[in-house]
Design a protein around this motif. Structure first.
Motif, PDB file in Angstrom:
ATOM      1  N   GLN A  18      47.786 -29.111 -55.390  1.00  0.00           N
ATOM      2  CA  GLN A  18      46.388 -29.823 -55.244  1.00  0.00           C
ATOM      3  C   GLN A  18      46.391 -30.990 -54.163  1.00  0.00           C
ATOM      4  O   GLN A  18      45.504 -31.007 -53.362  1.00  0.00           O
ATOM      5  N   SER A  19      47.377 -31.809 -54.494  1.00  0.00           N
ATOM      6  CA  SER A  19      47.398 -33.087 -53.709  1.00  0.00           C
ATOM      7  C   SER A  19      47.736 -32.742 -52.412  1.00  0.00           C
ATOM      8  O   SER A  19      47.142 -33.177 -51.309  1.00  0.00           O
ATOM      9  N   ALA A  62      52.441 -26.389 -64.225  1.00  0.00           N
ATOM     10  CA  ALA A  62      51.406 -27.504 -64.206  1.00  0.00           C
ATOM     11  C   ALA A  62      51.780 -28.374 -62.986  1.00  0.00           C
ATOM     12  O   ALA A  62      50.957 -28.985 -62.437  1.00  0.00           O
ATOM     13  N   ARG A  63      53.033 -28.704 -63.021  1.00  0.00           N
ATOM     14  CA  ARG A  63      53.527 -29.950 -61.976  1.00  0.00           C
ATOM     15  C   ARG A  63      53.285 -29.180 -60.663  1.00  0.00           C
ATOM     16  O   ARG A  63      52.877 -29.980 -59.692  1.00  0.00           O
ATOM     17  N   ALA A 121      49.611 -29.485 -59.512  1.00  0.00           N
ATOM     18  CA  ALA A 121      49.213 -30.636 -59.352  1.00  0.00           C
ATOM     19  C   ALA A 121      49.841 -31.213 -58.036  1.00  0.00           C
ATOM     20  O   ALA A 121      49.042 -31.655 -57.122  1.00  0.00           O
ATOM     21  N   GLU A 122      51.000 -30.891 -57.432  1.00  0.00           N
ATOM     22  CA  GLU A 122      51.653 -31.106 -56.203  1.00  0.00           C
ATOM     23  C   GLU A 122      50.714 -30.399 -55.423  1.00  0.00           C
ATOM     24  O   GLU A 122      50.404 -30.912 -54.105  1.00  0.00           O
TER      25      GLU A 122
END
Length: 347
Positions: free
Chosen positions: A85-86, A78-79, A82-83
C-alpha cells in the motif's frame, strides 16, 4: 532406593551403553507374576483410553503447530500488504506530479509542446529527454498495476490463511476435548482402585512390558545391531536421560514436564537439530532406518497410529514419557509394538 539414587543408576546404565561398555542384560528384571482377571480387564481399559488420548494429543500438538505457522504467515502477509500500500501511494504521488506538470504547461502533452518549438536546437536536445520521460511514465504505470495486483493477491492470501487458522483452532479444541475426556475416564477408573490394587496394576503393566521385551529380544532383533552414536546423538541421549523422573503432561515440551514427542523433539533441539513436534510428523518427515541399523539417538515410533515415540539409548533400551500418571523413564525398546525407527540426523 530413593528416587534420586534410582535416577543415578539409570543414568550410569545408559552412559555405559553409549560409551560401548557392556551392560549385562537387555531386558528389565522379570517381575513377579500377578494374576487378577478383573484387574487385568481394568488395566486394558485404562491402557486403551490412554492410547486414544495419546493419539488425540498428537492431533492437538499438530493443530497447534499448524495454527502457529498460519499466524506467522498472517503477520508476514499483513506486513506485505502495508508495504504494498505504501508503494502504491508513492507511485500515485509520482503519477500525480506528472499530471500537475502537464497542467502547468496548459494541458499540452510534452510532445506537442516540443513540436511547436521555434528552436531546432531545443527540439533536438528535448527529444531525448522526452523519450526518457515517456519511458519513466510508462514504468510508473506498469509498476503501479503490478503493485495493485500484488496487493490483491496478498489480500487473498490473508483470507486463505485466516480460514486455515480458524480450521486448525477448531481441530485443536476438538482434540483437546477428546484428550481431556479420555484421560478423565482413565483416571476415574484408576481412582476407584485401592492402593494395593494400584500397585498390582503397575505390576501388570511391567509384566506386559517384560513379555514384549523378551519376545523382541528372542526374535534376534538386536543380533546384528552395531550402530554407534554420533556426537549429536550422544547429546540428545544425555538430554533425555536428564529428564528421567519428570512428569508426563500432555501437550508439554519441557522444561519441567513433557509428553512423548515433546521429550524427543526437545532432546534433539538440545543437540542442535530441530525436528517435527509430533510423533506422526516425526515418522512422516524423518528418514527411516532398519532396526538392525539403529543407533543411540534414533527415534522409535510405536503402535500402528504412530501415537507414541521414544529415544533409543543403546543396549536395547529407550527413554520415553509413557502416559499421564507416569514419569519419564527408561524401558526396553521392544516393550511396545515398534512401527518404525527414524533418524533425526542425516550423517
Amino acid at each position: 532406593m530413593n528416587r534420586r539414587h534410582g535416577v543415578s543408576v539409570l543414568t550410569l546404565i545408559c552412559a555405559t551403553a553409549i560409551l560401548g561398555i557392556p551392560v549385562t542384560a537387555h531386558a528389565e528384571p522379570r517381575p513377579e507374576p500377578v494374576t487378577n482377571a478383573p484387574l487385568e480387564q481394568v488395566r486394558k481399559e485404562i491402557r486403551d483410553l490412554y492410547r486414544e488420548a495419546a493419539s488425540a494429543t498428537d492431533a492437538y500438538n499438530l493443530a497447534g503447530e499448524e495454527a502457529k505457522r498460519q499466524s506467522d504467515q498472517i503477520v508476514t502477509v499483513a506486513r506485505r500488504i502495508a508495504e504494498g500500500q505504501s508503494r502504491i501511494d508513492d507511485l500515485k504521488n509520482r503519477a500525480g506530479a506528472a499530471a500537475r506538470a502537464q497542467y502547468r504547461t496548459g494541458g499540452l502533452p510534452p510532445g506537442a509542446q516540443l513540436a511547436l518549438s521555434n528552436s531546432p536546437e531545443r527540439f533536438l536536445s528535448g527529444a531525448g529527454r522526452l523519450q526518457q520521460g515517456h519511458r519513466a511514465t510508462m514504468d510508473v504505470i506498469s509498476e503501479l498495476q503490478r503493485s495493485q495486483l500484488d496487493l490483491q493477491q496478498y489480500a487473498s492470501d490473508a483470507s486463505s490463511h485466516y480460514r486455515t487458522l480458524e480450521a486448525n483452532l477448531r481441530k485443536k479444541e476438538a482434540a483437546k476435548r477428546e484428550v481431556t475426556e479420555k484421560i478423565a475416564a482413565a483416571k476415574q477408573l484408576e481412582d476407584r482402585l485401592e492402593a494395593e490394587e494400584k500397585a498390582r496394576l503397575l505390576q501388570l503393566e511391567r509384566e506386559e512390558e517384560y513379555r514384549e521385551q523378551r519376545k523382541w529380544l528372542n526374535s534376534g532383533a538386536l543380533k546384528d545391531t552395531k550402530g554407534t552414536a554420533t556426537e549429536a546423538g550422544r547429546q540428545a541421549v544425555a538430554y533425555a536421560i536428564k529428564q528421567i523422573g519428570k512428569r508426563y503432561v500432555w501437550g508439554a515440551a519441557g522444561p519441567d514436564t513433557f509428553d512423548c514427542s515433546g521429550l524427543t523433539s526437545q532432546a534433539w533441539l538440545a543437540a542442535g537439530t530441530k525436528i517435527p513436534r509430533t510423533s506422526q510428523e516425526q515418522l512422516r518427515l524423518l528418514p527411516k532406518v532398519a532396526v538392525k541399523d539403529m543407533r543411540p539417538g534414533d527415534l522409535i515410533i510405536y503402535f500402528k497410529d504412530a501415537s507414541h515415540v521414544a529415544l533409543y539409548v543403546g543396549d536395547g533400551k529407550m527413554v520415553h514419557a509413557p502416559r499421564p500418571g507416569r514419569n519419564i523413564t527408561m524401558a526396553g525398546a521392544g516393550s511396545m509394538p515398534i512401527l518404525a525407527v527414524v533418524r533425526p540426523e542425516s550423517g
